[in-house]
Write a protein that holds these residues in place. Sequence first.
Motif, PDB file in Angstrom:
ATOM      1  N   UNK A 120       4.962 -51.937 -30.104  1.00  9.74           N
ATOM      2  CA  UNK A 120       4.826 -52.964 -31.104  1.00  9.74           C
ATOM      3  C   UNK A 120       6.159 -53.629 -31.429  1.00  9.74           C
ATOM      4  N   UNK A 121       6.083 -54.854 -31.770  1.00 10.95           N
ATOM      5  CA  UNK A 121       7.317 -55.563 -32.076  1.00 10.95           C
ATOM      6  C   UNK A 121       7.195 -56.300 -33.387  1.00 10.95           C
ATOM      7  N   UNK A 122       8.227 -56.265 -34.147  1.00  6.50           N
ATOM      8  CA  UNK A 122       8.195 -56.976 -35.428  1.00  6.50           C
ATOM      9  C   UNK A 122       8.415 -58.456 -35.195  1.00  6.50           C
ATOM     10  N   UNK A 123       7.512 -59.254 -35.742  1.00  3.93           N
ATOM     11  CA  UNK A 123       7.606 -60.696 -35.520  1.00  3.93           C
ATOM     12  C   UNK A 123       8.645 -61.344 -36.420  1.00  3.93           C
ATOM     13  N   UNK A 124       8.751 -60.827 -37.610  1.00  2.00           N
ATOM     14  CA  UNK A 124       9.637 -61.484 -38.580  1.00  2.00           C
ATOM     15  C   UNK A 124      11.085 -61.034 -38.440  1.00  2.00           C
ATOM     16  N   UNK A 125      11.363 -60.350 -37.372  1.00  2.00           N
ATOM     17  CA  UNK A 125      12.707 -59.843 -37.179  1.00  2.00           C
ATOM     18  C   UNK A 125      13.692 -60.971 -36.895  1.00  2.00           C
ATOM     19  N   UNK A 126      14.896 -60.737 -37.353  1.00  2.00           N
ATOM     20  CA  UNK A 126      15.904 -61.769 -37.101  1.00  2.00           C
ATOM     21  C   UNK A 126      16.775 -61.399 -35.914  1.00  2.00           C
ATOM     22  N   UNK A 163      12.039 -47.577 -41.482  1.00  2.00           N
ATOM     23  CA  UNK A 163      11.414 -48.526 -40.565  1.00  2.00           C
ATOM     24  C   UNK A 163      12.477 -49.198 -39.699  1.00  2.00           C
ATOM     25  N   UNK A 164      13.536 -49.573 -40.344  1.00  5.14           N
ATOM     26  CA  UNK A 164      14.640 -50.209 -39.637  1.00  5.14           C
ATOM     27  C   UNK A 164      15.259 -49.264 -38.621  1.00  5.14           C
ATOM     28  N   UNK A 190      21.064 -56.818 -34.497  1.00  5.58           N
ATOM     29  CA  UNK A 190      21.063 -56.034 -35.705  1.00  5.58           C
ATOM     30  C   UNK A 190      21.898 -54.781 -35.587  1.00  5.58           C
TER      31      UNK A 190
END
Lengths: 253, 253
Positions: free
Chosen positions: A235-241, A215-216, A246
């Motif tokens: 789509x975008x990951x919301x909980x991403x830092x 996934x990463x 990264x």
Amino acid sequence: MATGRTHRPATRSRGIPEATVARLPLYLRALTALSERSVPTVSSEELAAAAGVNSAKLRKDFSYLGSYGTRGVGYDVEYLVYQISRELGLTQDWPVVIVGIGNLGAALANYGGFASRGFRVAALIDADPAMAGKPVAGIPVQHTDDLEKIIDDNGVSIGVIATPAGAAQQVCDRLVAAGVTSILNFAPTVLSVPEGVDVRKVDLSIELQILAFHEQRKAGEEAAADGAGPVAAARKKSADKGPDGDVPAVMPA
Amino acid sequence: MATGRTHRPATRSRGIPEATVARLPLYLRALTALSERSVPTVSSEELAAAAGVNSAKLRKDFSYLGSYGTRGVGYDVEYLVYQISRELGLTQDWPVVIVGIGNLGAALANYGGFASRGFRVAALIDADPAMAGKPVAGIPVQHTDDLEKIIDDNGVSIGVIATPAGAAQQVCDRLVAAGVTSILNFAPTVLSVPEGVDVRKVDLSIELQILAFHEQRKAGEEAAADGAGPVAAARKKSADKGPDGDVPAVMPA
DNA sequence: AGCTGTGAAAACCTTCACAGCG
DNA sequence: CGCTGTGAAGGTTTTCACAGCT
């Protein structure tokens, strides 16, 4: 996959490759479905699609079992079901014990797929005295004290461990001492067993971690190439830092 | 070409072999245990033993990540924990949904190992209206109707399917359409997904069947050298293509 | 003609064994 | 010296492609 302490190469003349063995249950499931629909024959192409593999692999796999197909036609469904069942040892009855009747153990006891194919839950075992006698999935839970007797009385050779990690090795040792020679381990721990005992493990957390890795990787590629994904790449990951931060900062110290 | 969509890893850019990726969680678990015991460094030999692999394999695996060891000494435990966590993508938060809250789904929701490593059960989803609102593992179950909204609101990219086999493909399609790109499938069925979506499956019945195969093989060998084993359901091992008293009539067209 | 069964090639994974560094 | 990191060897699995049977 199986973590047998000392796994034998087993390259006997009659030896079926491990990778093939692992796929036989898949073929069997697909064939059983065809059988229930009364489909008489199937080609390698069709069966492979149903099992989720490619046809060359399937044919090669079957070639280790023998020549069970008919050229120009395909495979006889009923006949193949029988041959694979026999090869897997499913024409006999396998009594199984489940040790550790918590949430997972109870779920396993209730799992229909167990009973469907030659496997019979012979006993449920738990260390909690409060559970003793209580029925789970219609089978009364027995106490760990009687483990050896239960194994012996029922002629059990396959054990399922669904205890907490801390108890798993101890339970394993007792199962093995009592005569169990195959273990399916759900506890998140590495079991050590003597030679001749097979262990397979199922670890939910490990499966998720493998998915997370991919996934990463996908997220990283998406950021680099942007919008190249065939699926919902938008789509975008919301909980991403911070997807940009990264970037692999590989830097040995 | 065949319609089969077996996920092809393709091994892009920073290619870590799939076999290595599958072992990283194992190393991580062993390292975490060492870390909790405040062990500062560990050799490849020791760590390999704890993870249940051999040391050459472990060193080769680590070599794909970089040069994180110190010759003559070993690996710094804390540093390696961090590097592997980062490589696996566990330094970020992964919201996960579980679809199908039966026995197994409930057990998964309660499973501690989920939460321990970056994974957070963001929602539980079930098709049974009677379950809606009922808390399982402290999380209220939501109805399938809201699946898309739940995925979107929580930025979920990993889904766990614990439904009956018949519902799995449908659920899978909806998850994928809603943006999920990694699926852990517990339903005993082959899921077909578009390219770019990863599926891993856990099938209890398949694992048992693989064990049964080896168990049968052991029993056969034992019979050849006698042994008085506890389980002696010896089956006749027919030769290669021995079409003797087999099941139904072989009926070639 | 159609489809299986299988050698041969390619890809992948593990193990060996030792160079090289701390 | 001790242990990592890694080319090279060895083994296993997948894929190719076509001979051979129905």
